[in-house]
Design a protein around this motif. Structure first.
Motif, PDB file in Angstrom:
ATOM      1  N   VAL A   1      29.314  11.486  46.300  1.00 36.15           N
ATOM      2  CA  VAL A   1      30.047  12.064  47.809  1.00 36.15           C
ATOM      3  C   VAL A   1      29.784  13.453  47.448  1.00 36.15           C
ATOM      4  N   ALA A   2      29.550  14.033  48.776  1.00 38.81           N
ATOM      5  CA  ALA A   2      29.604  15.437  49.116  1.00 38.81           C
ATOM      6  C   ALA A   2      31.011  15.880  49.583  1.00 38.81           C
ATOM      7  N   LEU A   3      31.730  16.367  48.879  1.00 42.71           N
ATOM      8  CA  LEU A   3      33.065  16.881  49.266  1.00 42.71           C
ATOM      9  C   LEU A   3      33.104  17.543  50.532  1.00 42.71           C
ATOM     10  N   GLY A   4      33.960  17.293  51.390  1.00 40.43           N
ATOM     11  CA  GLY A   4      34.115  17.955  52.727  1.00 40.43           C
ATOM     12  C   GLY A   4      33.790  16.924  53.985  1.00 40.43           C
ATOM     13  N   PRO A   5      34.112  17.322  55.413  1.00 37.06           N
ATOM     14  CA  PRO A   5      34.414  18.783  55.354  1.00 37.06           C
ATOM     15  C   PRO A   5      35.985  19.234  55.508  1.00 37.06           C
ATOM     16  N   ARG A   6      36.788  18.395  55.151  1.00 37.71           N
ATOM     17  CA  ARG A   6      38.216  18.488  55.150  1.00 37.71           C
ATOM     18  C   ARG A   6      38.978  18.536  53.815  1.00 37.71           C
ATOM     19  N   GLU A   7      38.122  18.747  52.816  1.00 35.30           N
ATOM     20  CA  GLU A   7      38.840  18.463  51.588  1.00 35.30           C
ATOM     21  C   GLU A   7      39.913  19.691  51.337  1.00 35.30           C
ATOM     22  N   ASP A   8      39.888  20.576  51.995  1.00 34.48           N
ATOM     23  CA  ASP A   8      40.821  21.793  51.949  1.00 34.48           C
ATOM     24  C   ASP A   8      42.220  21.409  52.572  1.00 34.48           C
ATOM     25  N   TRP A   9      42.109  20.319  53.288  1.00 32.03           N
ATOM     26  CA  TRP A   9      43.391  19.636  53.700  1.00 32.03           C
ATOM     27  C   TRP A   9      44.307  18.779  52.642  1.00 32.03           C
ATOM     28  N   PHE A  10      43.872  18.669  51.402  1.00 38.00           N
ATOM     29  CA  PHE A  10      44.552  18.064  50.418  1.00 38.00           C
ATOM     30  C   PHE A  10      44.633  18.983  49.192  1.00 38.00           C
ATOM     31  N   THR A  11      45.944  18.828  48.415  1.00 34.50           N
ATOM     32  CA  THR A  11      46.243  19.443  47.296  1.00 34.50           C
ATOM     33  C   THR A  11      45.036  19.311  46.074  1.00 34.50           C
ATOM     34  N   PRO A  12      44.976  20.449  45.416  1.00 34.11           N
ATOM     35  CA  PRO A  12      43.901  20.335  44.374  1.00 34.11           C
ATOM     36  C   PRO A  12      43.972  19.164  43.552  1.00 34.11           C
ATOM     37  N   GLU A  13      45.294  18.954  43.215  1.00 33.96           N
ATOM     38  CA  GLU A  13      45.610  17.782  42.302  1.00 33.96           C
ATOM     39  C   GLU A  13      45.135  16.397  43.149  1.00 33.96           C
ATOM     40  N   ALA A  14      45.071  16.388  44.374  1.00 34.59           N
ATOM     41  CA  ALA A  14      44.625  15.188  45.181  1.00 34.59           C
ATOM     42  C   ALA A  14      43.232  15.038  45.151  1.00 34.59           C
TER      43      ALA A  14
ATOM     44  N   VAL B   1      31.170  10.125  60.940  1.00 39.20           N
ATOM     45  CA  VAL B   1      29.694   9.869  60.686  1.00 39.20           C
ATOM     46  C   VAL B   1      29.722   8.769  59.572  1.00 39.20           C
ATOM     47  N   LEU B   2      28.540   8.069  59.659  1.00 42.41           N
ATOM     48  CA  LEU B   2      28.501   6.617  58.511  1.00 42.41           C
ATOM     49  C   LEU B   2      28.775   7.284  57.151  1.00 42.41           C
ATOM     50  N   GLY B   3      29.617   6.601  56.584  1.00 45.94           N
ATOM     51  CA  GLY B   3      29.951   7.196  55.170  1.00 45.94           C
ATOM     52  C   GLY B   3      30.775   8.124  54.936  1.00 45.94           C
ATOM     53  N   ALA B   4      31.555   8.682  56.148  1.00 46.36           N
ATOM     54  CA  ALA B   4      32.802   9.408  55.931  1.00 46.36           C
ATOM     55  C   ALA B   4      33.948   8.648  55.355  1.00 46.36           C
ATOM     56  N   VAL B   5      34.395   9.474  54.414  1.00 44.51           N
ATOM     57  CA  VAL B   5      35.819   8.791  53.670  1.00 44.51           C
ATOM     58  C   VAL B   5      37.142   9.731  54.323  1.00 44.51           C
TER      59      VAL B   5
ATOM     60  N   THR C   1      33.463   6.548  66.401  1.00 42.40           N
ATOM     61  CA  THR C   1      32.749   7.724  66.414  1.00 42.40           C
ATOM     62  C   THR C   1      33.577   8.921  66.427  1.00 42.40           C
ATOM     63  N   THR C   2      34.923   8.878  66.504  1.00 45.75           N
ATOM     64  CA  THR C   2      35.755   9.993  66.479  1.00 45.75           C
ATOM     65  C   THR C   2      37.021   9.694  65.891  1.00 45.75           C
ATOM     66  N   GLY C   3      37.635  10.737  64.995  1.00 43.47           N
ATOM     67  CA  GLY C   3      38.874  10.375  64.463  1.00 43.47           C
ATOM     68  C   GLY C   3      39.742  11.636  64.042  1.00 43.47           C
ATOM     69  N   GLY C   4      40.997  11.393  64.008  1.00 42.42           N
ATOM     70  CA  GLY C   4      42.151  12.697  63.851  1.00 42.42           C
ATOM     71  C   GLY C   4      42.496  12.786  62.228  1.00 42.42           C
ATOM     72  N   TYR C   5      42.082  11.890  61.416  1.00 40.89           N
ATOM     73  CA  TYR C   5      42.332  11.907  60.186  1.00 40.89           C
ATOM     74  C   TYR C   5      41.243  12.764  59.402  1.00 40.89           C
ATOM     75  N   PRO C   6      41.847  13.420  58.195  1.00 40.33           N
ATOM     76  CA  PRO C   6      40.860  14.470  57.551  1.00 40.33           C
ATOM     77  C   PRO C   6      39.935  13.573  56.790  1.00 40.33           C
ATOM     78  N   VAL C   7      38.845  14.072  56.738  1.00 40.54           N
ATOM     79  CA  VAL C   7      37.402  13.544  55.941  1.00 40.54           C
ATOM     80  C   VAL C   7      37.471  14.352  54.517  1.00 40.54           C
ATOM     81  N   ILE C   8      37.735  13.904  53.536  1.00 41.32           N
ATOM     82  CA  ILE C   8      37.802  14.387  52.226  1.00 41.32           C
ATOM     83  C   ILE C   8      36.279  14.511  51.768  1.00 41.32           C
ATOM     84  N   ALA C   9      35.474  13.675  51.989  1.00 42.27           N
ATOM     85  CA  ALA C   9      34.135  13.526  51.528  1.00 42.27           C
ATOM     86  C   ALA C   9      33.160  12.557  52.438  1.00 42.27           C
ATOM     87  N   VAL C  10      31.816  12.608  52.187  1.00 40.35           N
ATOM     88  CA  VAL C  10      30.924  11.757  52.800  1.00 40.35           C
ATOM     89  C   VAL C  10      29.964  11.097  51.839  1.00 40.35           C
TER      90      VAL C  10
END
Length: 309
Positions: free
Chosen positions: A179-192, A233-237, A254-263
């Motif tokens: 996985v490549a982190l992002g685009p919204r990994e900054d929405w999670f705590t460092p521990e998460a 996108v395909l593969g979004a986590v 094709t759209t969503g409102g929950y944060p994507v931590i990685a792809v």
């Protein structure tokens, strides 16, 4: 009805028609869809002499049974399973001649989840937006097969070279997803974020063609509120409010409102399609570099880093 047809005798838990999908329509809210295990779908087409984009059948867990109305060449690959013709054992991951009127039975998956059935000439249902794929989210394409469905077949062209046998990777005992982190990994705590890339998850039985759901540590957000809907996108986590990641597969929204931590790296998604419920899953962070094209007369540039696989 022409004799170039396939009658469904046993549809199984979920059998759909799939090809390479319909990319390029996300702006209309239409997912890509297509075979989840693309290499397996392409393999059965090569084995039967079809072009790579010919439509095939994708079964789920317990296979299916069909009866061709004329002589055809078939191939079954993806999840290993027992294949019989009129009750007699037939080869798996190799071309098999099936006489008209004979019963081709694809048994339950011995490991993995999805088997692919290629038929010479391909499944010739009417395309929608350039694809014959069933899309479970939008409802486009042919509906999932039911007992008694009759599927038209194309005519073999003889142009595409057939292969006799080809290697087939085994379904994963452990699923390792780069996985490549992002685009919204900054929405999670460092521990998460650390837990996401260091702890082991397991494939949830609630998984489907839309997403591979995870059982395991819940990921805590570091920000309150919700995101405005954005493109997926395909593969979004994506991480819903319960904190457990979902890997988006071919029928994803094709759209969503929950944060994507990685792809997830696209090359790892076919293995995800074959991961049975309970399979251990590890997310391994990677970064990829590439250089932008240089203008004539301009010196080399430092390669850009990106958080996309």
């Amino acid at each position: 009805m022409t004799d170039r047809a396939l009658a469904v005798v046993r549809a199984g838990a979920l059998t759909t028609v799939q090809d390479r999908g319909r990319p390029g329509h996300a702006h209309l809210g239409v997912p890509r869809s297509g075979a989840l295990d693309g290499p397996a779908a392409q393999l059965v087409n090569r084995l039967t002499g079809n072009p790579p984009g010919a439509a095939v059948l994708e079964t789920t867990l317990d296979g299916c049974a069909v009866r061709p109305r004329s002589d055809v060449t078939v191939a079954v690959a993806g999840a290993p399973c027992r294949v019989t013709v009129d009750g007699r054992p037939a080869a798996w991951a190799a071309p098999v001649r099936v006489p008209g009127g004979a019963l081709l039975d694809i048994g339950p998956a011995l490991s993995g989840v999805r088997a692919y059935v290629g038929v010479s000439g391909g499944i010739a249902v009417e395309p929608v937006l350039g694809s014959r794929s069933t899309d479970l989210l939008s409802g486009l394409g042919p509906v999932p097969l039911t007992d008694g469905t009759v599927l038209p077949l194309g005519r073999p062209t003889g142009v595409h070279a057939r292969v006799d046998v080809a290697p087939q990777p085994a379904p994963p005992a452990e699923l390792v997803l780069r996985v490549a982190l992002g685009p919204r990994e900054d929405w999670f705590t460092p521990e998460a974020v650390r837990a996401f890339v260091s702890r082991t998850y397991r494939v949830s039985p609630a998984s489907n063609r839309i997403g591979l759901r995870m059982d395991g540590p819940a990921l805590e957000r570091g920000r309150p509120g919700e995101l405005p809907s954005e493109g997926m996108v395909l593969g979004a986590v994506q991480v819903p409010p319960d904190g457990r990641p979902v890997v988006f597969l071919a029928d994803h929204p094709t759209t969503g409102g929950y944060p994507v931590i990685a792809v997830v790296h696209p090359a790892d998604l076919p293995a995800a399609a074959q991961a049975m419920p309970g399979t251990p899953v590890r997310f391994v962070p990677v970064r990829r570099r590439w250089a932008r094209p240089r203008r004539p007369g301009v010196g080399p540039r430092e390669p850009d880093r990106a958080c996309a696989p």
